[in-house]
Every structure is written in C-alpha cells, then in structure tokens.
Design a protein around this motif. Structure first.
Motif: not given
Length: 155
Positions: A137-152
C-alpha cells in the motif's frame, strides 16, 4: 526492457523476443537473464520498419520527455507490422518530473494519451484503463495502461 523479466516471460510463453534498453547496466543484466544479445538503444534511435507483431513498452515510455513522445510513438508505430499491437503505460497524472536520482518521468492521463494518439492515425486504441499496481500500500501507484493496434494506412 529493463532487467529482462518481461522479455523472459514472453519467451517462455513461446514468443520470439528482441529486447533493448537505454541503460548499459540494464542491457547487460537482461542479456545475462535472456542468454542473448540486448543492445543499448534509445527509443529515439529506433528505425525498424514493419518488423514486429507486438511491442511491449511497460514502464519505459514514461522516461521519454513529453515533447519527444510523438516522434517515439511514430517510430514504434513504424516498427509494428500492420495489424500488430503495442502495449504501453505511464504513471497516472500530468506533466514531467524528476526523481531524486535524476531520472525523468512523464506522467499521463486519458486526455494526454488521446492527444498523442490523435496525431497517429495508424494507431487504433483497443483499450485504455487506469488501475493501481499490486505493490504494498505505501508503494502503490496509479497507472494508465494502453493497448493499440497498427492499422494499414489508406494511401
């Protein structure tokens, strides 16, 4: 690739893995763990063209200056084959800061990620979510996670 922990997990899952790190010390550590060459390379030097089906940039793009992120993401986009996917994440927030040891951190929120992706029409966002890591808990951080796909491209 940092210590190579994630690269090793991907290889153990059956994927062919290439790894690099900007830190010579981390590259050496990862090379020992993986038993393969791990070049010292910065994101700004990535020049691959349609080489990878997937890119895992976990807790790494957060060390790139905000002004350099569009170029770095464009380089990584070009390194993906059409249809390839990329994961990246940032500590949740806005702006840039430096740790006591001098490392740079760029924080992002949803608006910041959307602004980056708006400039890269070949990257389609598959998922964006926030959450906390699973450290104590004392080290916990919030993150934003992103998954993308390359389209032609349409040209």
């Amino acid at each position: 690739c940092g210590s190579g922990r994630d690269a090793l997990a991907f290889r153990q899952a059956g994927f062919r893995v290439e790894a690099f790190d900007a830190s010579p010390q981390m590259a050496r550590q990862a090379a020992l763990l993986l038993g393969q060459e791990v070049p010292v390379l910065c994101f700004e030097d990535v020049a691959w063209q349609e080489r990878f089906d997937g890119i895992w940039a976990c807790a790494s793009l957060l060390h790139v200056a905000p002004a350099d992120l569009p170029d770095v993401l464009r380089r990584l986009q070009r390194a993906l084959r059409p249809g390839g996917v990329m994961f990246f994440n940032f500590k949740y927030g806005q702006g840039q800061r430096h740790s006591p040891d001098g490392r740079r951190f760029t924080d992002m929120d949803e608006a910041g990620v959307r602004a980056l992706l708006d400039a890269l029409p070949e990257l389609s966002c598959l998922d964006m979510r926030t959450g906390e890591d699973d450290r104590a808990a004392e080290l916990r951080e919030r993150w934003i996670q992103v998954l993308v796909r390359r389209i032609p491209s349409s040209d």
